[in-house]
Design an enzyme around this catalytic site. Structure first.
Site, PDB file in Angstrom:
ATOM      1  N   PHE A 219       0.715  -1.213   0.171  1.00  0.00           N
ATOM      2  CA  PHE A 219       0.014  -0.059   0.079  1.00  0.00           C
ATOM      3  C   PHE A 219       0.914   1.166  -0.091  1.00  0.00           C
ATOM      4  O   PHE A 219       1.609   1.337   0.953  1.00  0.00           O
ATOM      5  CB  PHE A 219      -0.847   0.154   1.482  1.00  0.00           C
ATOM      6  CG  PHE A 219      -1.853   1.192   1.215  1.00  0.00           C
ATOM      7  CD1 PHE A 219      -3.201   1.129   0.495  1.00  0.00           C
ATOM      8  CD2 PHE A 219      -1.385   2.422   1.606  1.00  0.00           C
ATOM      9  CE1 PHE A 219      -4.057   2.057   0.457  1.00  0.00           C
ATOM     10  CE2 PHE A 219      -2.407   3.666   1.647  1.00  0.00           C
ATOM     11  CZ  PHE A 219      -3.550   3.518   1.043  1.00  0.00           C
ATOM     12  N   ASP A 328       9.325   3.121   1.681  1.00  0.00           N
ATOM     13  CA  ASP A 328       8.212   3.972   1.918  1.00  0.00           C
ATOM     14  C   ASP A 328       7.873   3.831   3.368  1.00  0.00           C
ATOM     15  O   ASP A 328       7.594   2.771   3.919  1.00  0.00           O
ATOM     16  CB  ASP A 328       6.876   3.448   1.302  1.00  0.00           C
ATOM     17  CG  ASP A 328       5.573   4.179   1.324  1.00  0.00           C
ATOM     18  OD1 ASP A 328       5.420   4.928   2.413  1.00  0.00           O
ATOM     19  OD2 ASP A 328       4.600   3.960   0.882  1.00  0.00           O
ATOM     20  N   LYS A 359       2.639  10.726   7.970  1.00  0.00           N
ATOM     21  CA  LYS A 359       1.773  10.136   9.176  1.00  0.00           C
ATOM     22  C   LYS A 359       2.408  10.892  10.741  1.00  0.00           C
ATOM     23  O   LYS A 359       2.395  12.200  10.606  1.00  0.00           O
ATOM     24  CB  LYS A 359       1.850   8.643   9.274  1.00  0.00           C
ATOM     25  CG  LYS A 359       0.805   8.202   8.354  1.00  0.00           C
ATOM     26  CD  LYS A 359       0.521   6.829   8.492  1.00  0.00           C
ATOM     27  CE  LYS A 359      -0.405   6.132   7.552  1.00  0.00           C
ATOM     28  NZ  LYS A 359      -1.766   6.147   7.736  1.00  0.00           N
ATOM     29  N   THR A 383       1.599  23.859  -5.360  1.00  0.00           N
ATOM     30  CA  THR A 383       1.234  25.087  -4.840  1.00  0.00           C
ATOM     31  C   THR A 383       2.005  25.134  -3.489  1.00  0.00           C
ATOM     32  O   THR A 383       2.783  26.202  -3.355  1.00  0.00           O
ATOM     33  CB  THR A 383      -0.325  25.418  -4.610  1.00  0.00           C
ATOM     34  OG1 THR A 383      -0.909  25.463  -5.683  1.00  0.00           O
ATOM     35  CG2 THR A 383      -0.396  27.036  -4.087  1.00  0.00           C
TER      36      THR A 383
HETATM   37  C1  PLP Z   1       3.139   2.779   3.869  1.00  0.00           C
HETATM   38  C2  PLP Z   1       2.098   3.832   3.412  1.00  0.00           C
HETATM   39  N1  PLP Z   1       2.341   4.959   2.121  1.00  0.00           N
HETATM   40  C3  PLP Z   1       1.630   5.688   1.746  1.00  0.00           C
HETATM   41  C4  PLP Z   1       0.275   5.780   2.514  1.00  0.00           C
HETATM   42  C5  PLP Z   1      -0.421   7.107   1.938  1.00  0.00           C
HETATM   43  O1  PLP Z   1      -0.542   8.092   2.704  1.00  0.00           O
HETATM   44  P1  PLP Z   1      -1.548   8.985   2.714  1.00  0.00           P
HETATM   45  O2  PLP Z   1      -3.033   8.369   3.156  1.00  0.00           O
HETATM   46  O3  PLP Z   1      -1.112  10.291   3.469  1.00  0.00           O
HETATM   47  O4  PLP Z   1      -1.969   9.569   1.263  1.00  0.00           O
HETATM   48  C6  PLP Z   1       0.035   5.155   3.542  1.00  0.00           C
HETATM   49  C7  PLP Z   1      -1.252   5.500   4.266  1.00  0.00           C
HETATM   50  O5  PLP Z   1      -1.941   4.631   5.025  1.00  0.00           O
HETATM   51  C8  PLP Z   1       0.972   4.134   4.063  1.00  0.00           C
HETATM   52  O6  PLP Z   1       0.636   3.443   4.963  1.00  0.00           O
END
Ligand code: PLP
Length: 502
Positions: A219, A328, A359, A383
């Site tokens: 994800f 990530d 987060k 922006t």
């Molecule tokens: C590992 C990871 N990457 C990216 C995201 C996406 O973040 P956002 O919800 O702030 O767009 C999340 C969100 O849960 C995540 O857990």
């Protein structure tokens, strides 16, 4: 003070009143039996007045439903009354929160160090005037970036780009991969006229067939580029056109790890072989793999872990194939695994090429190695490119992490929590399995999703607000100020719930 125009003065006194109110509500709510957790006053336990969602939450959900879809809303929150590890709802219920706004409250609700940032007159203009940071940065921006984001940069990373959210951090990280690849391919020459005109019609050669490799169960967010590397649930993907990019299988390890070492190594090797094969296949098909996105621990997809050796090998494959490795850390970053960045557990010979965050970091963004820096302006741009007030708050978060040794706290509490979960696994072997985790970033599995959802509901009726992930897992995403006595409160509620449901 120049920043105090007439309306500024009004806002300032309002702010002072608001922060006084926050403190006042904290003190009336917790008063004599108050704990102080890493400098943050909080109640001595959950207290419930109604079921959750209670009548006031339900009324508000109905109101909101006239304007938008409310299917995802659990309850309405009273943020002024939420304190430390406890979330208060609009019906007067106070719950121990181990889900924390989908893993994004670093040092507890209304931490005094954050309220303090809000109450400093010199910070006021940062909260009121949201700048277009890539065009008109505030005068203290360089120093803020250094004292907040660069002070915790992974080793060897000196470049940072702020962004608004997790998905757009991934998305722009991918753009940095593409820009760098094409720049190298052009060998320092400027883009051709054909490239410049064809890109405006979404055609080659201006829009080349470059690809990014990702993993099953991953994800990375919901915007289109981030979605192209996301594979966790259909709800995120259905109906959206996505490019033909390669996906390899993320290893699904067997637990307990020490009893399954050999098999797990084979599972990981198969996954690494698949990565090599996919890179080779896509390169051959004229769709070169220029990047690889991976979470250090797959979170939304079900808290799937892989070994340090897996990540070391993956980095090696990426280097051999000139593939940019993006780790990530949106969910794992900022300390919840016991190290500031989860990938620090992997002992990689060098830092990844890109590390994305959001987060608990309060601002989105990504660190990147020097050669991924675009040469032209406006290529990684929007922006706001983030929010300077969040960086101000992040600085206070980082100082608090240092002041209270919160990474040590996470390690200690995490071990305590995991030991407790193992005990539950032994006591209720038909209900709880696959205990896993680093620091307090822990999880367990249940027989199926229905069973899991029932346990989460029952926990909430005992005053513990927990979260789900994957098909049948419960994930722990407490604050960094979560301590052993909070783990005890959880474990007591968990044991009673399991006893009722075994
Ligand atoms: C590992 C990871 N990457 C990216 C995201 C996406 O973040 P956002 O919800 O702030 O767009 C999340 C969100 O849960 C995540 O857990």
């Amino acid at each position: 003070m120049a920043i105090f125009s007439r309306s500024g003065v009004r806002l300032w006194s309002l702010l002072k009143k608001t922060s006084r109110l926050c403190y006042a509500s904290q003190h009336t709510a917790v008063d004599s039996s108050q704990y102080v957790t890493a400098g943050c006053p909080e109640p001595n336990g959950p207290s419930l007045q109604t079921s959750v969602p209670g009548p006031e939450s339900q009324r508000l959900i109905q109101e909101l439903d006239k304007i938008q879809n409310t299917g995802s809303i659990q309850f309405f929150v009273d943020y002024a009354k939420s304190q430390g590890n406890y979330i208060a709802d609009v019906d007067g219920n106070v719950m121990l929160d181990i889900f924390t706004q989908i893993a994004s409250i670093p040092i507890g609700y209304n931490h005094p160090n954050l309220l303090d940032v809000m109450s400093q007159p010199e910070n006021l203009s940062t909260f009121i005037n949201r700048p277009a940071l890539a065009v008109f940065p505030p005068k203290d921006w360089v120093q803020r970036l250094k004292s907040a984001l660069l002070s915790v940069a992974p080793p060897g990373m000196h470049q940072v780009q702020t962004m608004a959210c997790g998905a757009c951090s991934i998305e722009h990280g991918q753009k940095a991969m593409f820009i760098t690849y094409q720049r190298k391919k052009r060998g320092g020459m400027p883009p051709s006229q054909e490239e410049l005109s064809s890109c405006l019609s979404n055609l080659k050669p201006g829009c080349p067939d470059l690809t990014v490799l990702s993993f099953s169960g991953a994800f990375h967010g919901r915007t289109m580029g981030a979605l192209a590397v996301t594979h966790s649930k259909w709800i995120h993907k259905l109906d959206f056109p996505t490019p033909d990019w390669p996906m390899a299988t993320f290893p699904k390890l067997k637990y307990p790890l020490h009893e399954n070492e050999r098999e797990n190594m084979e599972i990981e090797n198969r996954s690494l072989d698949e990565v090599r094969d996919k890179i080779e296949e896509y390169n051959r098909r004229g769709r070169p793999v220029v990047g690889c996105c991976i979470e250090p621990i797959q979170a939304e997809g079900g808290d799937n872990f892989a070994s340090p050796r897996f990540f070391q090998e993956l980095q090696k494959i990426c280097k051999e194939n000139e593939v940019v490795l993006l780790i990530d850390e949106v969910q794992t970053g900022c300390g919840s695994t016991g190290k500031f960045w989860a990938h620090e557990h992997f002992n990689l010979p060098e830092s990844p090429d890109i590390v994305a965050f959001s987060k608990k970091m309060l601002t989105g963004g990504f660190y990147y190695k020097d050669d991924l820096r675009p040469k032209e302006a406006f290529r990684i741009f929007n922006t706001w490119v983030g929010d300077s007030s969040k960086v101000l708050l992040l600085e206070a978060v980082i100082n608090t992490i240092k002041e209270y040794n919160l990474l040590d706290n996470v390690k200690d509490t995490g071990k305590y929590l995991k030991d407790g979960l193992h005990e539950m696994e032994k006591k209720f072997p038909h209900c709880v399995s696959n205990v896993r985790g680093l620091g307090t970033f822990c999880s367990v599995d249940f027989p199926d999703g229905l069973f899991r959802d029932n346990i989460l509901n029952k926990l909430r009726s005992r005053g513990v607000h927990a979260g789900a992930c994957g098909d049948r897992s419960m994930r722990f995403r407490p604050t960094l100020v979560f301590q052993k006595h909070h783990a005890d409160i959880f474990m007591d509620a968990f044991e009673k719930t399991l006893q009722e449901n075994q």
